[in-house]
Design an enzyme around this catalytic site. Sequence first.
Site, PDB file in Angstrom:
ATOM      1  N   LYS A  31      -9.255   1.497 -13.363  1.00  6.23           N
ATOM      2  CA  LYS A  31      -9.816   1.308 -12.022  1.00  6.23           C
ATOM      3  C   LYS A  31      -8.936   2.027 -11.003  1.00  6.23           C
ATOM      4  O   LYS A  31      -7.827   2.470 -11.337  1.00  6.23           O
ATOM      5  CB  LYS A  31      -9.971  -0.177 -11.713  1.00  6.23           C
ATOM      6  CG  LYS A  31      -8.683  -0.953 -11.630  1.00  6.23           C
ATOM      7  CD  LYS A  31      -8.986  -2.447 -11.646  1.00  6.23           C
ATOM      8  CE  LYS A  31      -7.736  -3.266 -11.696  1.00  6.23           C
ATOM      9  NZ  LYS A  31      -7.399  -3.955 -10.483  1.00  6.23           N
TER      10      LYS A  31
ATOM     11  N   ARG B  45     -10.301 -16.282  -7.764  1.00  5.78           N
ATOM     12  CA  ARG B  45     -10.947 -15.113  -7.156  1.00  5.78           C
ATOM     13  C   ARG B  45     -12.373 -15.062  -7.720  1.00  5.78           C
ATOM     14  O   ARG B  45     -13.329 -15.376  -7.032  1.00  5.78           O
ATOM     15  CB  ARG B  45     -10.201 -13.813  -7.502  1.00  5.78           C
ATOM     16  CG  ARG B  45      -8.829 -13.687  -6.879  1.00  5.78           C
ATOM     17  CD  ARG B  45      -8.265 -12.278  -7.016  1.00  5.78           C
ATOM     18  NE  ARG B  45      -8.416 -11.702  -8.348  1.00  5.78           N
ATOM     19  CZ  ARG B  45      -7.816 -10.607  -8.773  1.00  5.78           C
ATOM     20  NH1 ARG B  45      -7.022  -9.930  -7.962  1.00  5.78           N
ATOM     21  NH2 ARG B  45      -7.996 -10.149  -9.999  1.00  5.78           N
TER      22      ARG B  45
ATOM     23  N   TYR C 251      13.298   9.347  13.891  1.00  6.37           N
ATOM     24  CA  TYR C 251      12.707   8.515  14.937  1.00  6.37           C
ATOM     25  C   TYR C 251      13.427   7.179  15.052  1.00  6.37           C
ATOM     26  O   TYR C 251      13.779   6.569  14.042  1.00  6.37           O
ATOM     27  CB  TYR C 251      11.234   8.236  14.634  1.00  6.37           C
ATOM     28  CG  TYR C 251      10.349   9.447  14.817  1.00  6.37           C
ATOM     29  CD1 TYR C 251      10.183  10.039  16.066  1.00  6.37           C
ATOM     30  CD2 TYR C 251       9.662   9.979  13.738  1.00  6.37           C
ATOM     31  CE1 TYR C 251       9.367  11.151  16.228  1.00  6.37           C
ATOM     32  CE2 TYR C 251       8.829  11.079  13.891  1.00  6.37           C
ATOM     33  CZ  TYR C 251       8.687  11.664  15.142  1.00  6.37           C
ATOM     34  OH  TYR C 251       7.890  12.750  15.292  1.00  6.37           O
TER      35      TYR C 251
ATOM     36  N   MET D  95       6.112  11.259   9.204  1.00  4.80           N
ATOM     37  CA  MET D  95       4.826  11.606   8.579  1.00  4.80           C
ATOM     38  C   MET D  95       5.008  12.638   7.464  1.00  4.80           C
ATOM     39  O   MET D  95       4.398  12.549   6.401  1.00  4.80           O
ATOM     40  CB  MET D  95       3.860  12.149   9.640  1.00  4.80           C
ATOM     41  CG  MET D  95       2.490  12.472   9.091  1.00  4.80           C
ATOM     42  SD  MET D  95       1.391  13.208  10.315  1.00  4.80           S
ATOM     43  CE  MET D  95       0.906  11.787  11.253  1.00  4.80           C
TER      44      MET D  95
HETATM   45  C1  LIG Z   1      -9.446  -8.518 -14.239  1.00  3.28           C
HETATM   46  C2  LIG Z   1      -8.269  -7.616 -14.423  1.00  3.28           C
HETATM   47  N1  LIG Z   1      -7.841  -7.365 -15.653  1.00  3.28           N
HETATM   48  C3  LIG Z   1      -6.783  -6.563 -15.884  1.00  3.28           C
HETATM   49  C4  LIG Z   1      -6.113  -5.970 -14.849  1.00  3.28           C
HETATM   50  C5  LIG Z   1      -4.928  -5.103 -15.161  1.00  3.28           C
HETATM   51  O1  LIG Z   1      -3.777  -5.714 -14.702  1.00  3.28           O
HETATM   52  P1  LIG Z   1      -2.346  -5.007 -14.852  1.00  3.28           P
HETATM   53  O2  LIG Z   1      -2.453  -3.706 -14.134  1.00  3.28           O
HETATM   54  O3  LIG Z   1      -1.412  -5.944 -14.195  1.00  3.28           O
HETATM   55  O4  LIG Z   1      -2.135  -4.821 -16.310  1.00  3.28           O
HETATM   56  C6  LIG Z   1      -6.503  -6.225 -13.551  1.00  3.28           C
HETATM   57  C7  LIG Z   1      -5.755  -5.629 -12.449  1.00  3.28           C
HETATM   58  O5  LIG Z   1      -5.692  -6.072 -11.344  1.00  3.28           O
HETATM   59  C8  LIG Z   1      -7.629  -7.069 -13.324  1.00  3.28           C
HETATM   60  O6  LIG Z   1      -8.048  -7.331 -12.082  1.00  3.28           O
END
Ligand SMILES: Cc1ncc(COP(=O)(O)O)c(C=O)c1O
Length: 361
Positions: free
Chosen positions: A35, A130, A252, A300
């Site tokens: 992701k 969540r 800065y 920056m």
């Molecule tokens: C549902 C779920 N599974 C797995 C992961 C992977 O977690 P990590 O990157 O801590 O291994 C995440 C990451 O946020 C997640 O939201």
Amino acid sequence: MPRPIQALIHADAMAHNLARARAAAPDAKVWAVVKANAYGHGIERAFDGLRSADGFALLDLAEAERVRACGWRGPVLLLEGAFEARDLELCSRLNLWHVVHCSQQIDWLAEHKTHQPHRVFLKMNSGMNRLGFAAASFRAAWARLNALPQVDEIALMTHYSDADGERGIAHQVAAFEAATHDLPGERSLSNSAAVLRHRLRSDWVRAGIMSYGSAPDFPTHDIAHWGLRPTMTLHTQLIATQVLQAGDSVGYGSSFTAPGPLRIGIAAVGYADGYPRHCGTGTPVLVNGVRTRTVGRVSMDMVAVDLTPTPDANIGSEVTLWGCGPHGSQLPIDEVAHAAGTIGYELMCALAARVPVRVAE
Ligand SMILES: Cc1ncc(COP(=O)(O)O)c(C=O)c1O
């Protein structure tokens, strides 16, 4: 000449880190979590390093399409499932597995027309609060899904809030077990921290941050402790040097004042590249592979570094902000994140679009 900043992606290190996940969970299949554009590495750039995974887990349909476009025909899991009913059409077309975490997603499935029943991961809220069905409604959700012709296999899933910390996972494991012990189906329980710190049985583990060479429980443990290797290097060069006298300040807000004569270098990196502005004086950095520190505020496009340990450094000298430096040197991203009051995840994901990225040879 373009600005000398560049990010390097180390596919071999990703393969190594994924192998560490397998070694830590030898009986499990491994989701490579890609992701957020493979935690900022780029899905296409990460694909080669992660292709030994059993599947790819992600959030966006667009990212799922990109994984399929890489030629991946195996499992792909949408970790938050469908965001609206018509997402299920693409799930059918691309054969995506998806999480079901709320009743509305079951309603959408019940209405969905498909010849190909879906494989779903039913998520329980075991304490993270969540996503997921609470213990009291989990079994009813399972029974509803099980009765749908649109669904074939149902795996069971939960996510831990404290796998990296002191509270641990026992309370969530107990809640999950109590609600699911007599239900059939595979289990997907562990993220990186749970894989490394809590050896519990899980048919599928979800290896995110550990695949990208960051320790999920830094500073308790670092990547050397877990046998992980950096997968992203951010490096640049010095574009100027200055000699400060006692009482001179830099940058800065004049937040750093030299106590005595001090030679500094100005590195071509700043917060517009994703290097955190919260890194104060003393953040570790490598110059020509030698460890030193930043001085003054991050601007920056520039940051100043102390050249005391590298008197030969000059314009053009290599500056490593995190990852792998010259001569086998290393600066784990976790150390920089810690100095900025954040975590490695955030720095990787925040690498700015203006930074050119290359896959290392
Ligand atoms: C549902 C779920 N599974 C797995 C992961 C992977 O977690 P990590 O990157 O801590 O291994 C995440 C990451 O946020 C997640 O939201």
